[in-house]
Motif scaffolding. Structure first.
Motif, PDB file in Angstrom:
ATOM      1  N   PHE A  30       0.835  -1.191   0.000  1.00  0.00           N
ATOM      2  CA  PHE A  30       0.000   0.000   0.000  1.00  0.00           C
ATOM      3  C   PHE A  30       0.877   1.251   0.000  1.00  0.00           C
ATOM      4  CE2 PHE A  30      -2.585  -3.141   2.503  1.00  0.00           C
ATOM      5  CZ  PHE A  30      -3.414  -3.474   1.467  1.00  0.00           C
ATOM      6  N   LYS A  31       1.923   1.194   0.798  1.00  0.00           N
ATOM      7  CA  LYS A  31       2.774   2.384   0.925  1.00  0.00           C
ATOM      8  C   LYS A  31       3.397   2.731  -0.418  1.00  0.00           C
ATOM      9  CE  LYS A  31       4.026   1.264   5.721  1.00  0.00           C
ATOM     10  NZ  LYS A  31       5.148   0.895   6.617  1.00  0.00           N
ATOM     11  N   GLU A  32       3.907   1.708  -1.123  1.00  0.00           N
ATOM     12  CA  GLU A  32       4.550   1.973  -2.408  1.00  0.00           C
ATOM     13  C   GLU A  32       3.574   2.590  -3.385  1.00  0.00           C
ATOM     14  OE1 GLU A  32       7.257   2.452  -5.258  1.00  0.00           O
ATOM     15  OE2 GLU A  32       7.660   1.791  -3.211  1.00  0.00           O
ATOM     16  N   LEU A  33       2.385   2.065  -3.415  1.00  0.00           N
ATOM     17  CA  LEU A  33       1.389   2.569  -4.353  1.00  0.00           C
ATOM     18  C   LEU A  33       0.908   3.954  -3.962  1.00  0.00           C
ATOM     19  CD1 LEU A  33      -0.646  -0.714  -5.005  1.00  0.00           C
ATOM     20  CD2 LEU A  33       1.006   0.391  -6.520  1.00  0.00           C
ATOM     21  N   ILE A  34       0.857   4.226  -2.610  1.00  0.00           N
ATOM     22  CA  ILE A  34       0.494   5.575  -2.159  1.00  0.00           C
ATOM     23  C   ILE A  34       1.572   6.557  -2.582  1.00  0.00           C
ATOM     24  CG2 ILE A  34       0.210   7.024  -0.110  1.00  0.00           C
ATOM     25  CD1 ILE A  34      -1.098   4.587   1.241  1.00  0.00           C
ATOM     26  N   GLN A  35       2.833   6.126  -2.431  1.00  0.00           N
ATOM     27  CA  GLN A  35       3.934   7.012  -2.787  1.00  0.00           C
ATOM     28  C   GLN A  35       3.916   7.317  -4.282  1.00  0.00           C
ATOM     29  OE1 GLN A  35       6.454   8.431  -0.580  1.00  0.00           O
ATOM     30  NE2 GLN A  35       6.330   9.701  -2.434  1.00  0.00           N
ATOM     31  N   ASN A  36       3.634   6.295  -5.101  1.00  0.00           N
ATOM     32  CA  ASN A  36       3.570   6.522  -6.539  1.00  0.00           C
ATOM     33  C   ASN A  36       2.461   7.497  -6.888  1.00  0.00           C
ATOM     34  OD1 ASN A  36       5.680   4.807  -7.030  1.00  0.00           O
ATOM     35  ND2 ASN A  36       4.378   3.027  -7.447  1.00  0.00           N
ATOM     36  N   ALA A  37       1.340   7.379  -6.193  1.00  0.00           N
ATOM     37  CA  ALA A  37       0.240   8.299  -6.444  1.00  0.00           C
ATOM     38  C   ALA A  37       0.604   9.710  -6.052  1.00  0.00           C
ATOM     39  CB  ALA A  37      -1.005   7.812  -5.687  1.00  0.00           C
ATOM     40  N   THR A  97      -5.967  11.958  -3.925  1.00  0.00           N
ATOM     41  CA  THR A  97      -6.690  10.886  -3.237  1.00  0.00           C
ATOM     42  C   THR A  97      -6.303   9.560  -3.853  1.00  0.00           C
ATOM     43  OG1 THR A  97      -8.866  10.030  -2.618  1.00  0.00           O
ATOM     44  CG2 THR A  97      -8.692  11.091  -4.772  1.00  0.00           C
ATOM     45  N   ILE A  98      -6.327   8.534  -3.044  1.00  0.00           N
ATOM     46  CA  ILE A  98      -6.052   7.171  -3.516  1.00  0.00           C
ATOM     47  C   ILE A  98      -6.983   6.214  -2.806  1.00  0.00           C
ATOM     48  CG2 ILE A  98      -4.209   6.817  -1.794  1.00  0.00           C
ATOM     49  CD1 ILE A  98      -2.819   5.056  -3.892  1.00  0.00           C
ATOM     50  N   SER A  99      -7.470   5.219  -3.575  1.00  0.00           N
ATOM     51  CA  SER A  99      -8.402   4.232  -3.007  1.00  0.00           C
ATOM     52  C   SER A  99      -7.889   2.829  -3.302  1.00  0.00           C
ATOM     53  CB  SER A  99      -9.806   4.392  -3.614  1.00  0.00           C
ATOM     54  OG  SER A  99     -10.345   5.652  -3.312  1.00  0.00           O
ATOM     55  N   PHE A 100      -7.971   1.958  -2.289  1.00  0.00           N
ATOM     56  CA  PHE A 100      -7.678   0.536  -2.440  1.00  0.00           C
ATOM     57  C   PHE A 100      -9.004  -0.224  -2.333  1.00  0.00           C
ATOM     58  CE2 PHE A 100      -3.793   2.458  -0.873  1.00  0.00           C
ATOM     59  CZ  PHE A 100      -2.798   1.889  -1.650  1.00  0.00           C
ATOM     60  N   ILE A 101      -9.337  -0.940  -3.371  1.00  0.00           N
ATOM     61  CA  ILE A 101     -10.660  -1.593  -3.432  1.00  0.00           C
ATOM     62  C   ILE A 101     -10.475  -3.072  -3.752  1.00  0.00           C
ATOM     63  CG2 ILE A 101     -12.910  -1.652  -4.599  1.00  0.00           C
ATOM     64  CD1 ILE A 101     -12.379   1.305  -5.355  1.00  0.00           C
ATOM     65  N   ILE A 102     -11.092  -3.919  -2.932  1.00  0.00           N
ATOM     66  CA  ILE A 102     -11.106  -5.376  -3.195  1.00  0.00           C
ATOM     67  C   ILE A 102     -12.376  -5.692  -3.987  1.00  0.00           C
ATOM     68  CG2 ILE A 102     -11.076  -7.675  -2.207  1.00  0.00           C
ATOM     69  CD1 ILE A 102      -9.956  -6.404   0.366  1.00  0.00           C
ATOM     70  N   ASP A 103     -12.195  -6.274  -5.181  1.00  0.00           N
ATOM     71  CA  ASP A 103     -13.350  -6.681  -6.013  1.00  0.00           C
ATOM     72  C   ASP A 103     -13.472  -8.201  -5.914  1.00  0.00           C
ATOM     73  OD1 ASP A 103     -15.352  -7.113  -7.808  1.00  0.00           O
ATOM     74  OD2 ASP A 103     -14.371  -6.129  -9.512  1.00  0.00           O
ATOM     75  N   HIS A 104     -14.504  -8.652  -5.212  1.00  0.00           N
ATOM     76  CA  HIS A 104     -14.684 -10.096  -4.969  1.00  0.00           C
ATOM     77  C   HIS A 104     -15.264 -10.836  -6.180  1.00  0.00           C
ATOM     78  CE1 HIS A 104     -13.953 -10.011  -0.556  1.00  0.00           C
ATOM     79  NE2 HIS A 104     -14.434  -8.770  -0.653  1.00  0.00           N
ATOM     80  N   ALA A 123      -9.861  -9.313  -7.661  1.00  0.00           N
ATOM     81  CA  ALA A 123      -8.680  -8.470  -7.885  1.00  0.00           C
ATOM     82  C   ALA A 123      -8.642  -7.325  -6.871  1.00  0.00           C
ATOM     83  CB  ALA A 123      -8.706  -7.922  -9.297  1.00  0.00           C
ATOM     84  N   LEU A 124      -7.406  -6.777  -6.720  1.00  0.00           N
ATOM     85  CA  LEU A 124      -7.229  -5.545  -5.939  1.00  0.00           C
ATOM     86  C   LEU A 124      -7.096  -4.402  -6.920  1.00  0.00           C
ATOM     87  CD1 LEU A 124      -6.715  -4.010  -3.269  1.00  0.00           C
ATOM     88  CD2 LEU A 124      -4.274  -4.494  -3.580  1.00  0.00           C
ATOM     89  N   LEU A 125      -7.976  -3.377  -6.741  1.00  0.00           N
ATOM     90  CA  LEU A 125      -7.928  -2.216  -7.601  1.00  0.00           C
ATOM     91  C   LEU A 125      -7.394  -1.019  -6.796  1.00  0.00           C
ATOM     92  CD1 LEU A 125     -10.511  -4.017  -8.702  1.00  0.00           C
ATOM     93  CD2 LEU A 125     -10.662  -2.084 -10.284  1.00  0.00           C
ATOM     94  N   VAL A 126      -6.500  -0.267  -7.428  1.00  0.00           N
ATOM     95  CA  VAL A 126      -5.920   0.923  -6.792  1.00  0.00           C
ATOM     96  C   VAL A 126      -6.225   2.113  -7.686  1.00  0.00           C
ATOM     97  CG1 VAL A 126      -3.825   2.001  -5.916  1.00  0.00           C
ATOM     98  CG2 VAL A 126      -4.079  -0.498  -5.839  1.00  0.00           C
ATOM     99  N   TYR A 127      -6.911   3.078  -7.146  1.00  0.00           N
ATOM    100  CA  TYR A 127      -7.343   4.237  -7.921  1.00  0.00           C
ATOM    101  C   TYR A 127      -6.739   5.496  -7.332  1.00  0.00           C
ATOM    102  CZ  TYR A 127     -10.277   8.034  -9.615  1.00  0.00           C
ATOM    103  OH  TYR A 127     -10.721   9.222 -10.143  1.00  0.00           O
ATOM    104  N   ASN A 128      -6.213   6.411  -8.193  1.00  0.00           N
ATOM    105  CA  ASN A 128      -5.836   7.764  -7.746  1.00  0.00           C
ATOM    106  C   ASN A 128      -6.293   8.747  -8.799  1.00  0.00           C
ATOM    107  OD1 ASN A 128      -3.535   8.575  -9.602  1.00  0.00           O
ATOM    108  ND2 ASN A 128      -2.723   6.619  -8.819  1.00  0.00           N
ATOM    109  N   PHE A 172      -5.392   1.005 -11.249  1.00  0.00           N
ATOM    110  CA  PHE A 172      -4.557  -0.191 -11.337  1.00  0.00           C
ATOM    111  C   PHE A 172      -5.441  -1.388 -11.026  1.00  0.00           C
ATOM    112  CE2 PHE A 172      -1.444   3.101 -10.632  1.00  0.00           C
ATOM    113  CZ  PHE A 172      -0.352   2.710 -11.370  1.00  0.00           C
ATOM    114  N   ARG A 173      -5.321  -2.446 -11.856  1.00  0.00           N
ATOM    115  CA  ARG A 173      -6.064  -3.697 -11.577  1.00  0.00           C
ATOM    116  C   ARG A 173      -5.043  -4.795 -11.403  1.00  0.00           C
ATOM    117  NH1 ARG A 173      -8.910  -8.219 -13.288  1.00  0.00           N
ATOM    118  NH2 ARG A 173     -10.966  -8.380 -12.293  1.00  0.00           N
TER     119      ARG A 173
END
Length: 1342
Positions: A1087-1094, A1101-1108, A1128-1133, A1238-1239
């Motif tokens: 999470f930290k790496e992806l937050i830093q990239n964003a 803003t950044i969102s981490f979403i689990i799509d079941h 999948a885990l989706l990461v949105y910024n 990101f998917r």
């Protein structure tokens, strides 16, 4: 009765009337008794027409007791059977009808019926018969003999006496009509009856028979039978069946009809319906009797009708004769005959079938009726027994069919043979004619009275009367009928005797007197009733043939005709049938027949002696038939010697055959047996069948020729005659020449077979043999076509038939059919003996093949010829007669020499391997008919392939493309191209230039495989392909396309949308990634790496979403992509990727931020931590750019080791096409424009080369829920430059997005100057770098 004082009491036998009537009915059980008796009574009364009416009315309105004779008569007012005739009852008739035994008519010769006896048959139907005639009505009531049981009790009471009926006289008391109006009401309108208008008079006789009801039957002492509709229907059907014979012998009645009156009828005068009607009328009189009879007292009769009645009234003639004889008149010895043809017509009404189901059909039949009134013994007996009223009359009748032929009657014919006493009797008639006479019958009327023991002892009885009738009356009438038939030519010989009486039919003794008298009259009289082959003759002028001749089948007729020509001028020949002959034998009259009979020997000797005379007189056909019969008889037994005699052909007959000219030759002239040649011998076959040397063609059967041989017929020729026969063939025309040639060859073969030493070589130079003609269905020209049909050749100019398929195109072949009659064992020797050729050269054989090839036809004939040529050359190769170069040189001239069903082909187009496949018109496997060792040497020498190879299939495909020249392929060509492609890709030989192969596109045009793609996204309605790219044909399977290197439509679309530059993480691929992950363990660092990239990208803003969910798997980029559609885990910024970011993410360890040191994240290395949970990360930036990383080169179409991934910038078509792929980026929840999604599909298998860890959604959810991770997120956000908000969420299975956790940062004061801001960012970068370093906590970074 009281006993008298003197001790005497009157007492005697008596019988109740009802009981007597019941007994009469029991004895008299004829089913048609009522109609016949009513008809007979009318005939006796002189009526000309009789009508029966079945009245179905119930007449309820006329049952009132106040106007009936008695209340009991109400039950008699309903359904009834009426009988009308147009004669009237006399007073005497009214008296006679009251007598049960008919005693009052015993002396009435002119009347048949016994009124009292016959009339009583009406009690079968009714208990109260009613008779109206003139002004009198008689109502009979047999039950009135007992008090209280009668139907007229009121009448008896009013008269103070009892009786069994009442008579009403309307003339004496007209008031009766009004007083008993209901009683007489049913009569109104029936057969013209109108008592009120006619003042109680009726011009005719009308009987009303009220049908017995169930109530009446229950109390009847006479008969308990109820006559329902079905019973009356059965009676009428029975009457209809015998309708055509009912009037055959009536005297005055000419018309008999049956009517039906429905139950709802109100006026019988015009509402009756016809059931059937029978009418008879005269056609032609052959003889009339001469007795003048008074005319019938019936108005409206014509003179012709009166004459017919007078000629039919033979009873009145007999009465007149008896009366005249009694008074000593002169007519006693005169014969009185009436002979005529009578037409009987039967008409049917609609109700016959509709109401009564009568199956009888309307008909018109002509009868020959011969009646006789005897003047001999029968008249004497009638005079002697005058008190009995006997009538010496009789008649016979035969039907004349429409074909003017007579058909003998029997019990099985229609009509059947019947016995009459002027009306049909229920007595069996065994004769083939109808018999009628005033017979004496038993009380049951089912048998004739027979001669009893008393009569044989001299006591006279009625049995004697029947005997006299049969001999004195019936027999003359019988013979009269046969005489007339002989004059009318209505019968042939056999049928004429079928009309004669015989013992095998009439077995009862009662008939014997007629049979005895009949044959005695025939053999002693002059009656011409013997049908001879000449004409009708009497017995004295008839010659009979021996029964042994008559048993000879068809020849008996022939011999009879010949006998006719051999007998005297006034004589004729006849034969007796078996039945007649047996009857003659039983009568002891055989010797009389033998006196007029010829034996078989007598007939045949006379015939042979006179055959020349008969032959010249025009009777050759019968003579010939007799001769054939004689010859057949001689040869019946092969072991019989000439001197032995058969029963028919005796030695005397044989001697006559040898002596006289009695054998007809082919010209139908008679000659001696020694002057003819046996037609069955081989020598004789060299002559024309019409040559007079032969016996007649009908004498050429084996048996007949055998008989002729026994009397010296010759059977062979000399050699000089043989040569002359051969030379004579040139002057014969077809087809005789061909047949003669066959015969000659057959005869020559027989000479060889019999080892005759003859100079056969002399025939070599004789032109007598035709060449074989080309068969009608042959497809190439023969050498024989150059000559006219029928041309003859010397034997040494012809080849044998077994060379036909090798030489026929250039050489002549002897006609094989000519040897069909030569024994197979000598055919070859015979051909050799007369010089026929048999050796064939290779050039002649090759010319045969070339001729067949030039026909361009492949049928059974060209196959057969080709096989023969191949076999010839293979044999020559085996024998070293020719070499392979010889074959090669021949093939150079004509390359297409191998037969196939598709035409002749080059050897290099044909494979001998039976598992190869035909690819016409380019490649062919050897036809099954040619797979034979006998051909293989030639095939190998010619260069036929052992087996097809890949190069041959490629060659065929190239030829097909060349022929079609970029035009659409036909269905057959399309199938051909597919077959070739399958052979190429499945071949064990590797073909290195697949892109050079051609395959059909969607329209059926052959194109290079590099220009084709196959449609694996069928859900798309409209597909745009790049220029120069075409869909392959729908018949190409995906498997075949892949083997041919044809790209799929998805690959094509992806190749169009992909950035032309290489894209993907391509440093050390999976091995390098696996090494990197060792420094980035699975955990919150992801999470930290992806937050830093964003944050580096400037996102707020950044969102981490689990799509079941599992998304759709149909519309995806590749089949393997389906594995990425799961959780999948989706990461949105809310920032977008720059080109530098995209470039940086490709490099492992450098990243896009190397020139921007203030950015904490190194995209290349840090981003790769996502491979802890996925094998194929992807992102969608600004809704315009899609990047996919595929280190395994498994999911992304076209991914290679050099470019393990791809980038797409033109997404409109992709989004419309691959909707299931883009659905995974949550367009319904995330704002894709201006943001990046990101998917990271969660790894579901441990087969990954990067990381073997399997990750599920719950494991990611656990990271979300860990408090430490949440705290670290909160602290990390404090040092970010741009990101102010971090969200954790999940999408449930039903597609709802739920927010689980949110971290939001709010700053109170920021530096105002740019320098201050940069300083702040540097400090944040240092702090961020410290936090991202492993092992340094947030507190340490402070």
């Amino acid at each position: 009765m009281a006993q008298a004082s003197d001790g005497l009491r009157l007492r005697g036998q008596s019988e109740l009337l009802t009981r007597r009537l019941k007994r009469l009915l029991d004895e008299y059980s004829d089913g048609l008794a009522v109609p016949k008796e009513l008809l007979q009574n009318a005939d006796d009364a002189g009526a000309t027409e009789v009508t029966l009416l079945y009245d179905c009315r119930e007449n309820s309105d006329w049952r009132g007791s106040e106007s009936l004779l008695d209340p009991a008569m109400a039950d008699c007012q309903g359904r009834a059977l009426w009988a009308f005739n147009n004669a009237t009852f006399s007073d005497e008739d009214f008296d006679n009808i009251l007598q049960l035994s008919g005693a009052t008519k015993l002396e009435k010769t002119a009347k048949v019926g016994r009124f009292g006896l016959g009339f009583n048959s009406v009690y079968n139907l009714t208990d109260v018969p009613q008779i109206l005639s003139r002004h009198r009505m008689l109502i009979l009531d047999p039950h009135g003999e007992r008090r209280g049981e009668g139907y007229l009790e009121a009448v008896y009471a009013s008269h103070g006496d009892r009786d069994t009926g009442v008579e009403l006289d309307f003339q004496a008391q007209p008031s009766l009509l009004d007083r008993y109006a209901n009683q007489f009401a049913p009569f109104a309108g029936v057969s013209g009856c109108n008592l009120q208008a006619d003042e109680g008079n009726f011009a005719g006789t009308l009987l009303r028979l009220p049908l017995r009801t169930e109530a009446q039957a229950a109390k009847s002492k006479i008969c308990d039978r109820v006559y329902s509709d079905s019973e009356i229907g059965g009676l009428l059907r029975l009457a209809a069946e015998q309708a055509d014979t009912m009037l055959l012998f009536t005297q005055t009645v000419r018309t008999f009809r049956c009517l039906f009156l429905p139950s709802n009828a109100t006026d019988p005068s015009n509402q009756t319906q016809l059931v059937f009607c029978v009418h008879k009328s005269p056609l032609k009189y052959f003889q009339r009797h001469a007795i003048a009879l008074p005319p019938l007292p019936i108005s409206g009769m014509s003179q012709a009708d009166q004459e017919f009645a007078a000629q039919s009234s033979i009873l009145k003639v007999a009465e007149a004769l008896i009366e005249s004889a009694t008074q000593g008149g002169s007519g006693r010895n005169q014969a009185h005959r009436c002979q005529a043809t009578v037409e009987v017509e039967v008409q049917l009404g609609d109700s016959a079938h509709d109401q009564f189901q009568i199956s009888t059909v309307a008909s018109t039949r002509v009868w020959l009726v011969c009646a006789a009134v005897a003047t001999g013994q029968s008249l004497a007996v009638a005079l002697e027994q005058r008190r009995l009223g006997l009538a010496p009359v009789g008649a016979v009748a035969l039907p004349i069919e429409q074909s003017h032929r007579i058909v003998p009657l029997s019990r099985d014919t229609q009509p059947a043979s019947l016995l009459f006493c002027f009306l049909p009797l229920p007595v069996e008639n065994p004769f083939p004619v109808m018999l009628n006479a005033s017979f004496s019958v038993t009380s049951s009327r089912r048998h004739l009275n027979e001669v009893t023991v008393d009569e044989k002892q001299g006591v006279w009885s009625l049995g004697e009367w029947n005997r006299v009738l049969l001999t004195d009356v019936i027999c003359p009438a019988y013979i009269d009928a046969l005489k007339i038939l002989s004059g009318m030519s209505l019968v042939n010989a056999e049928i004429s005797q079928e009309l004669w009486p015989r013992f095998d039919r009439a077995t009862h003794s009662v008939w014997r007197p007629l049979i005895e008298k009949f044959y005695a009259s025939l053999l002693d009289g002059q009656a011409p009733i013997f049908h001879t082959s000449a004409s009708w003759k009497s017995f004295g002028h008839t010659v009979f043939l021996d029964p042994s001749i008559l048993s000879l089948g068809g020849i008996s007729d022939c011999l009879s005709r010949l006998a006719t020509r051999l007998v005297g001028q006034h004589e004729g020949v006849a034969s007796l049938t078996d039945g007649v002959r047996r009857t003659v034998e039983q009568l002891g009259l055989t010797n009389k027949i033998l006196q007029h009979q010829w034996s078989a020997e007598t007939l045949l000797v006379i015939l042979v002696t006179n055959m020349s005379r008969l032959w010249k007189s025009g009777y050759s056909e019968d003579c010939f038939g007799a001769l054939k019969f004689i010859l057949d008889e001689i040869c019946q037994d092969e072991r019989r010697e000439l001197k032995s005699a058969s029963k028919t052909v005796t030695e005397m007959v044989n001697n006559a055959l040898k002596k006289y000219c009695c054998i007809p030759n082919a010209n139908n002239a008679l000659c001696k047996p020694s002057e003819i040649l046996d037609q069955k011998c081989l020598a004789a076959r060299l002559f024309d069948s019409e040559d007079p040397i032969f016996p007649h063609s009908d004498l050429r059967t084996e048996d007949r020729l055998k008989a002729l041989r026994l009397i010296g017929m010759r059977n062979d020729l000399l050699w000089a005659e043989v040569m002359r026969r051969a030379a004579s063939l040139t002057v014969l025309a077809e087809p005789h020449r061909e047949e003669r040639t066959k015969v000659l060859l057959s005869y020559l073969g027989s000479l060889l077979n019999r080892k005759f030493r003859h100079p056969f070589e002399q025939l070599k130079s004789v032109e007598f043999l035709p060449a074989m003609r080309k068969p009608q269905d042959c497809c190439f020209n023969w050498q024989s076509d150059k000559y006219l049909p029928g041309a003859l050749f010397q034997p040494d100019k012809l080849y044998t038939p077994n060379c036909k398929d090798l030489v026929s195109a250039s050489q002549l072949v002897i006609d094989e059919s000519l040897f069909s009659e030569v024994e197979k064992s000598v055919r070859i020797e015979l051909m050799k003996s007369i010089g026929v050729l048999n050796n064939v050269t290779r050039l002649v054989t090759w010319q045969q093949l070339v001729t067949v090839i030039n026909t361009r036809q492949t049928n059974e004939e060209t196959l057969r010829v080709s096989q023969c040529v191949y076999r010839y050359f293979s044999r020559k190769l085996s024998e070293k007669g020719i070499t392979q170069p010889d074959v090669t040189n021949l093939i150079k001239q004509v390359p297409n020499v191998i037969w196939s069903p598709h035409g002749f082909r080059r050897p290099t187009q044909v494979s001998m391997w039976k598992l190869d496949t035909d690819f016409p018109p380019f490649l062919f496997k050897l036809s099954p008919e040619l797979i034979d060792e006998a051909f293989m040497l030639f095939f190998k020498a010619a260069g036929v392939l052992t087996k097809f190879k890949t190069k041959h299939f490629v060659w065929a495909l190239g030829n097909l493309a060349q022929q079609r020249a970029s035009t659409r392929l036909s269905d057959d060509d399309l199938e051909l191209s597919l077959g070739l492609l399958y052979k190429i890709v499945n071949s064990t030989e590797k073909f290195q230039h697949k892109n050079e192969l051609l395959a059909p596109d969607k329209t059926g045009v052959l194109r290079p495989c590099s220009q084709l793609c196959f449609n694996n996204i069928p859900w798309m309605d409209i597909v745009q392909l790049a220029d120069g790219t075409y869909f392959c044909h729908q018949t190409l399977s995906f498997d075949l396309c892949e083997k041919l290197g044809i790209r799929s439509q998805r690959e094509s679309m992806i190749s169009q949308a992909m950035r032309p530059l290489p894209f993907g993480q391509h440093e050390d691929l999976t091995t390098r990634l696996k090494s990197i992950l060792a420094g980035y363990p699975f955990g919150s660092e992801l999470f930290k790496e992806l937050i830093q990239n964003a944050d580096d990208a400037g996102a707020s803003t950044i969102s981490f979403i689990i799509d079941h969910r599992h998304h759709g798997t149909e519309r995806v980029l590749s089949d393997n992509w389906k594995e990425l559609q799961g959780p999948a885990l989706l990461v949105y910024n809310d920032s977008t990727f720059s080109d530098a970011d995209i470039e940086g993410i490709q490099d492992l360890g450098v990243g896009s931020k190397r020139d921007e040191l203030w950015k904490a994240g190194n995209y290349g290395i840090g981003f790769n931590c996502v491979y802890n949970i996925t094998d194929a990360p992807s992102f969608l930036s600004d809704g315009k750019v899609l990047c996919v990383m595929d280190p395994h080169c498994k999911y992304m179409p076209g991914a290679t080791a050099a470019t393990p991934g791809g980038m797409f910038k033109e997404l409109e078509n992709l989004k419309d096409t691959f909707t299931d792929v883009f659905a995974g980026y949550l367009p319904e929840h995330l704002q894709q424009k201006g943001g990046t999604v990101f998917r990271l599909p969660l790894r579901f298998s441990n087969q990954s080369k990067i990381c073997q860890k399997v990750v599920d959604a719950n494991e990611i959810k656990t990271l979300f829920d860990e408090q430490l991770a949440k705290e670290e997120l909160e602290q990390a956000v404090l040092f970010l430059v741009n990101v102010k908000e971090v969200k954790l969420g999940e999408v449930s299975q039903d597609g709802v997005l739920n927010t689980l956790y949110t971290v939001r940062v709010q700053a109170d004061r920021l530096p105002d100057s740019k320098e201050g801001l940069d300083d702040f960012k540097n400090k944040c970068e240092v702090a961020s770098q410290s936090l991202m370093t492993k092992g340094i906590s947030f507190q340490s970074a402070q």
